[in-house]
Design a protein around this motif. Structure first.
Motif, PDB file in Angstrom:
ATOM      1  N   UNK A  89      41.976  25.305  43.402  1.00 28.51           N
ATOM      2  CA  UNK A  89      42.892  24.214  43.769  1.00 28.51           C
ATOM      3  C   UNK A  89      42.982  24.016  45.287  1.00 28.51           C
ATOM      4  N   UNK A  90      43.370  22.839  45.677  1.00 27.66           N
ATOM      5  CA  UNK A  90      43.553  22.504  47.098  1.00 27.66           C
ATOM      6  C   UNK A  90      44.483  23.506  47.755  1.00 27.66           C
ATOM      7  N   UNK A  91      44.122  23.896  48.979  1.00 31.24           N
ATOM      8  CA  UNK A  91      44.961  24.778  49.770  1.00 31.24           C
ATOM      9  C   UNK A  91      44.909  26.247  49.391  1.00 31.24           C
ATOM     10  N   UNK A  92      44.121  26.608  48.414  1.00 32.02           N
ATOM     11  CA  UNK A  92      44.037  27.998  47.956  1.00 32.02           C
ATOM     12  C   UNK A  92      42.963  28.752  48.726  1.00 32.02           C
ATOM     13  N   UNK A  93      43.302  29.924  49.202  1.00 26.05           N
ATOM     14  CA  UNK A  93      42.330  30.798  49.861  1.00 26.05           C
ATOM     15  C   UNK A  93      42.125  31.995  48.944  1.00 26.05           C
ATOM     16  N   UNK A  94      40.914  32.156  48.448  1.00 23.67           N
ATOM     17  CA  UNK A  94      40.578  33.286  47.578  1.00 23.67           C
ATOM     18  C   UNK A  94      40.005  34.369  48.484  1.00 23.67           C
ATOM     19  N   UNK A  95      40.720  35.458  48.614  1.00 22.17           N
ATOM     20  CA  UNK A  95      40.362  36.508  49.576  1.00 22.17           C
ATOM     21  C   UNK A  95      39.098  37.278  49.190  1.00 22.17           C
ATOM     22  N   UNK A  96      38.960  37.624  47.927  1.00 22.24           N
ATOM     23  CA  UNK A  96      37.811  38.406  47.464  1.00 22.24           C
ATOM     24  C   UNK A  96      36.758  37.473  46.869  1.00 22.24           C
ATOM     25  N   UNK A  97      35.475  37.786  47.028  1.00 24.11           N
ATOM     26  CA  UNK A  97      34.429  36.949  46.415  1.00 24.11           C
ATOM     27  C   UNK A  97      34.569  36.904  44.894  1.00 24.11           C
ATOM     28  N   UNK A  98      34.254  35.779  44.321  1.00 30.44           N
ATOM     29  CA  UNK A  98      34.179  35.643  42.868  1.00 30.44           C
ATOM     30  C   UNK A  98      32.736  35.939  42.497  1.00 30.44           C
ATOM     31  N   UNK A  99      32.540  36.933  41.651  1.00 29.53           N
ATOM     32  CA  UNK A  99      31.187  37.341  41.277  1.00 29.53           C
ATOM     33  C   UNK A  99      30.858  36.862  39.877  1.00 29.53           C
ATOM     34  N   UNK A 100      29.701  36.225  39.745  1.00 32.93           N
ATOM     35  CA  UNK A 100      29.203  35.754  38.464  1.00 32.93           C
ATOM     36  C   UNK A 100      27.869  36.432  38.195  1.00 32.93           C
ATOM     37  N   UNK A 101      27.612  36.757  36.945  1.00 35.77           N
ATOM     38  CA  UNK A 101      26.346  37.399  36.591  1.00 35.77           C
ATOM     39  C   UNK A 101      25.752  36.723  35.367  1.00 35.77           C
ATOM     40  N   UNK A 102      24.449  36.484  35.409  1.00 35.33           N
ATOM     41  CA  UNK A 102      23.689  35.956  34.271  1.00 35.33           C
ATOM     42  C   UNK A 102      22.818  37.108  33.787  1.00 35.33           C
ATOM     43  N   UNK A 103      23.031  37.544  32.560  1.00 35.48           N
ATOM     44  CA  UNK A 103      22.265  38.653  32.015  1.00 35.48           C
ATOM     45  C   UNK A 103      21.307  38.079  30.977  1.00 35.48           C
TER      46      UNK A 103
END
Length: 140
Positions: A89-103
């Protein structure tokens, strides 16, 4: 395109005549030696959902894919089962990386799709990885 025959009869590999494939070994790629497989797209957290479960699914997918002249984009569009959505959403700062994995299963070819929407003045880092237990797998 149908998944009963792979690759689809109307799929044509790009040629090294095209600049973006000039230095590749695209002609050595034998798609028929792979089988379409569902890849497990893994990602969690408050900003990650399946596209099918997202209220703006239709609008998000249309923006992500659009018109294409790339054979692999078209192949992905015709065979991708679902997508993973990262929606900040607007104005949101996500501090930690979002990790995605394709297995991907060995000998498989996978068609994952990720849609990332970041609102105004928002910040996020998304790390996307592909993994298989063997080297004979393809992500399109």
């Amino acid at each position: 395109m149908s998944t009963t025959t792979f690759p689809p009869a109307d799929f044509v590999l790009p040629s090294t005549e095209a600049e973006e494939w000039r230095y590749s070994r695209i002609g050595d790629l034998d798609l028929a030696s792979f089988r379409p497989t569902a890849s497990a797209v893994v990602g969690d957290g408050p900003f990650v959902s399946r596209l099918a479960d997202h209220p703006d699914a239709g609008a998000l997918l249309g923006r992500a894919v659009g018109a294409s002249t790339d054979a692999f984009v078209d192949l992905n569009a015709s065979l991708a089962a679902d997508a993973l959505v990262v929606d900040i959403p607007a104005g949101t700062v996500v501090e930690e990386p979002i990790e995605l994995a394709h297995v991907i299963e060995a000998g498989g070819i996978s068609f994952p799709r990720v849609v990332v929407r970041v609102g105004e003045d928002a910040e996020v880092t998304v790390v996307e990885r592909s993994a298989t237990d063997a080297v004979d797998a393809i992500v399109v």
